[in-house]
Scaffold this motif. Structure first.
Motif, short mmCIF file in Angstrom:
data_model
loop_
_atom_site.label_atom_id
_atom_site.label_comp_id
_atom_site.label_asym_id
_atom_site.label_seq_id
_atom_site.Cartn_x
_atom_site.Cartn_y
_atom_site.Cartn_z
N LEU A 54 27.38 -98.26 -77.17
CA LEU A 54 26.72 -99.43 -77.87
C LEU A 54 27.83 -100.54 -78.17
O LEU A 54 27.36 -101.70 -78.10
N ARG A 57 27.27 -102.78 -75.47
CA ARG A 57 26.00 -103.21 -75.55
C ARG A 57 25.71 -104.44 -76.23
O ARG A 57 25.01 -105.60 -75.96
N GLY A 79 17.75 -100.88 -75.16
CA GLY A 79 18.87 -100.03 -75.78
C GLY A 79 18.53 -98.49 -75.80
O GLY A 79 17.18 -98.14 -75.85
N ASP A 359 23.39 -96.13 -73.15
CA ASP A 359 23.56 -97.66 -73.17
C ASP A 359 24.74 -97.93 -72.08
O ASP A 359 25.10 -99.09 -72.04
#
Length: 412
Positions: A54, A57, A79, A359
């Protein structure tokens, strides 16, 4: 009547917190009944995922500390992770990957990038304190879970952020890092990478030996995902505590893919007391995935050219979706269970965890495990194969907690 009886007994088992004996044969239930039980297990068992990308991302998406930040407190478009889907899937503690691309080893700035991603992760918790909280120990995760929060333990993917200063091991421990993946896509100052054929050090460097020992001393778990085979065996000779593979799978299913662990390495990891946390990515779990995916991509590129369309055209999108569904290149959830079966047969149930790489592996995720809401599908598949509730609890959290607590205890 028999099926109703088994469902009733299974429910009783789930409500008994300290139940240890196996009363129900889950293999006798229907798929629907197993999935219902799997969802209950997911909701009532702490679930740790060893690797979720994450933070990077968010960086790739243009979110920064100075501007807006990705609102994962609500359901997001795209995602694999957000709060609502985590709650649906029963995920309690995804290790946030503080990912350092190898290019930062060459141009500098690895430590600064790590700091910024850590701050971004902390900001998520500061912005939505009722939903997210940093965790630096298994006890933190337990407390956060009881409070209904998703825990964010942090692992640093690529020890390049340590740069050439051994004192940065303690620095990043103080910043909340609780595992360090020693290398990533290229050899670094610590050791050789599985993706790099240069073999700069022939395994761990002298500095890398110091890093592993300092991590043992400080209380940071050593993560051998991404390292070369020689580096792995040097770690086994150096470490005084169990280690983890935070997001790796079994090479037996992907011949020639050194990024995964072969059987001898898995056995050595088991002897060390460590845990391999199974990666869900298509190329990690299915040796034929890359070829099947290439064939689908090649066909669609040619089809678009023949029809004078681009991927953004609505007609093209509809056709791509239809063709991909009919010629599905993706593995399914059973492939992940195959890896778990394989590791269990080699070293037993005590050395398996989950390390999805959500992710971080793009659209290669298997059917039935496309995002964090879908862990119950894997649990249901394991129940179908005869795994007990206690087995699943070990895979979900008990095994990684055992290693983590041993590392904490050894560091004092």
């Amino acid at each position: 009547m028999k099926r109703t009886f088994y469902v009733l007994i299974a429910t009783v088992i789930l409500m008994a917190c300290n139940e240890k004996s196996e009363i129900t044969d889950y293999t006798l239930l229907t798929d629907e009944e197993r999935l219902t039980i799997a969802k209950e297990i997911a909701q009532n068992t702490i679930m740790v995922d060893g690797h979720v990308d994450l933070p990077y991302r968010m960086k790739v998406g243009g979110f920064t500390l100075q501007r807006e930040i990705l609102d994962v407190s609500v359901r997001t478009d795209g995602g694999n992770f957000d709060f609502p889907r985590s709650k649906e899937g029963g995920l309690d503690a995804p290790f946030m990957s503080i990912y350092i691309p190898a290019i930062y080893q060459e141009r500098g700035g690895a430590k600064a990038l790590a700091d910024s991603l850590i701050l971004m992760t902390e900001r998520l918790c500061d912005t939505w304190p009722d939903k997210f909280a940093i965790a630096t120990s298994p006890d933190d995760i337990k407390r956060n879970t009881e409070a209904g929060k998703i825990s964010f333990p942090m692992g640093m993917e690529n020890g390049a952020a340590l740069e050439d200063d051994i004192n940065n091991v303690k620095y990043f421990y103080d910043r909340g890092i609780r595992y360090i993946t020693l290398t990533h896509g290229k050899d670094n100052l610590i050791g050789d990478s599985s993706y790099d054929t240069t073999r700069t050090h022939g395994g761990l460097s002298e500095y890398g030996v110091q890093v592993v020992k300092e991590m043992n001393k400080t209380g940071i778990m050593v993560d051998i995902s991404h390292v070369s085979d020689n580096t792995f065996y040097d770690v086994m000779k150096t470490t005084d505590v169990p280690v983890i593979a935070s997001h790796s799978s079994a090479r037996a299913f992907t011949p020639g893919f050194e990024r995964n662990m072969d059987d001898d390495m898995i056995k050595a990891l088991g002897k060390n007391g460590g845990v391999i946390m199974i990666n869900f990515g298509g190329s990690f779990i299915d040796g034929d995935y890359n070829e099947r995916s290439r064939e689908v991509r090649e066909y669609l590129v040619n089809w678009l050219a023949d029809n004078g369309l681009s991927r953004s055209d609505s007609a093209a999108q509809a056709y791509i979706q239809k063709y991909t569904a009919e010629n599905n290149p993706f593995p399914n959830v059973s492939k992940v269970a195959d890896h778990i079966d394989h590791v269990k047969a080699l070293v037993g149930i005590d050395h398996i965890g989950l390390g999805s790489d959500f992710d971080g592996v793009g659209d290669s995720l298997p059917t039935g495990l496309k995002d964090v809401s879908m862990y119950p599908n894997l649990i249901a598949e394991l129940l179908k194969r005869g795994y007990s509730k206690e087995d699943i609890e070990k895979i979900c959290y008990k095994n990684i907690f055992r290693v983590w607590n041993k590392v904490i205890a050894a560091a004092g």
